[in-house]
Structures are given as structure tokens and as C-alpha cells.
Design a protein around this motif. Structure first.
Motif, short mmCIF file in Angstrom:
data_model
loop_
_atom_site.label_atom_id
_atom_site.label_comp_id
_atom_site.label_asym_id
_atom_site.label_seq_id
_atom_site.Cartn_x
_atom_site.Cartn_y
_atom_site.Cartn_z
N VAL A 18 0.88 -1.17 0.00
CA VAL A 18 0.00 0.00 0.00
C VAL A 18 0.91 1.22 0.00
O VAL A 18 1.99 1.20 0.58
CB VAL A 18 -0.97 0.01 1.21
N TRP A 21 -3.17 7.06 0.38
CA TRP A 21 -4.59 7.16 0.08
C TRP A 21 -4.85 7.21 -1.42
O TRP A 21 -4.28 8.04 -2.13
CB TRP A 21 -5.16 8.39 0.77
N ALA A 47 2.02 -5.93 9.66
CA ALA A 47 2.18 -4.48 9.80
C ALA A 47 2.31 -4.12 11.27
O ALA A 47 1.80 -4.84 12.14
CB ALA A 47 0.97 -3.75 9.19
N ALA A 49 1.71 -1.65 14.68
CA ALA A 49 0.54 -0.96 15.25
C ALA A 49 0.36 0.41 14.60
O ALA A 49 1.33 1.13 14.35
CB ALA A 49 0.73 -0.81 16.75
N GLY A 50 -0.88 0.74 14.28
CA GLY A 50 -1.18 2.04 13.67
C GLY A 50 -1.10 2.06 12.15
O GLY A 50 -1.48 3.03 11.52
N ALA A 51 -0.59 0.99 11.56
CA ALA A 51 -0.52 0.92 10.09
C ALA A 51 -1.93 0.73 9.53
O ALA A 51 -2.80 0.19 10.19
CB ALA A 51 0.38 -0.23 9.66
N TRP A 52 -2.15 1.18 8.30
CA TRP A 52 -3.45 0.99 7.68
C TRP A 52 -3.30 0.93 6.16
O TRP A 52 -2.28 1.35 5.61
CB TRP A 52 -4.45 2.08 8.07
N GLY A 53 -4.29 0.41 5.52
CA GLY A 53 -4.31 0.32 4.06
C GLY A 53 -5.57 -0.42 3.64
O GLY A 53 -6.37 -0.83 4.47
N SER A 54 -5.75 -0.60 2.35
CA SER A 54 -6.95 -1.24 1.82
C SER A 54 -6.59 -2.26 0.75
O SER A 54 -5.69 -2.04 -0.06
CB SER A 54 -7.89 -0.21 1.18
N ASP A 56 -8.93 -4.40 -2.14
CA ASP A 56 -10.29 -4.34 -2.66
C ASP A 56 -10.34 -4.96 -4.06
O ASP A 56 -9.34 -5.01 -4.76
CB ASP A 56 -10.71 -2.89 -2.72
#
Length: 67
Positions: A18, A21, A47, A49-54, A56
Motif C-alpha cells: 500500500v 490514500w 504491519a 501498530a497504527g498501520a493501515w491500508g486497503s 479491494d
């Protein structure tokens, strides 16, 4: 981070990531040989802590018959 496809005979995988955004990548695993009609597709992500992604819009397409 990788996506994978598992059949009764083999596991196929390719790396992905990722990158912010709405910066989509389009990883692809080509030519998955499915002999018994069963395949599992998914993703593996490690990942901190605090990592994010998508992830889809997974798709599976028939390419051709086995020769």
C-alpha cells in the motif's frame, strides 16, 4: 504483504504493497492451474501498530482449458 492463490497442488503468490490514500496497485497472479475445481485466494499482511491500508476488488478469471 502479498496476495496468494492456493490449489491442491501448489501455492502461487506475488508481493504487493500500500502506498497512501487512493494510490492503487494492481498485483496479478497469472496462470493458476486448478485441476480439482478448488482454489483459495487471499492476502497475507504483517504491519506494525497504527498501520493501515486497503485491499479491494479481487477477481478470478478463467483463461483457458488445460491442454
Amino acid at each position: 504483504m502479498f496476495i496468494y492463490a492456493s490449489t491442491s497442488d501448489k501455492e502461487y503468490k506475488t508481493d504487493t504493497s500500500v502506498n497512501g490514500w487512493v494510490n492503487w496497485s494492481h498485483p496479478e497472479i497469472g496462470e493458476i492451474l486448478i485441476l480439482d475445481g478448488t482454489v483459495t485466494i487471499g492476502a497475507s499482511i504483517k504491519a506494525s501498530a497504527g498501520a493501515w491500508g486497503s485491499l479491494d476488488d479481487f477477481a478470478l478469471y478463467r483463461v483457458r482449458d488445460v491442454e
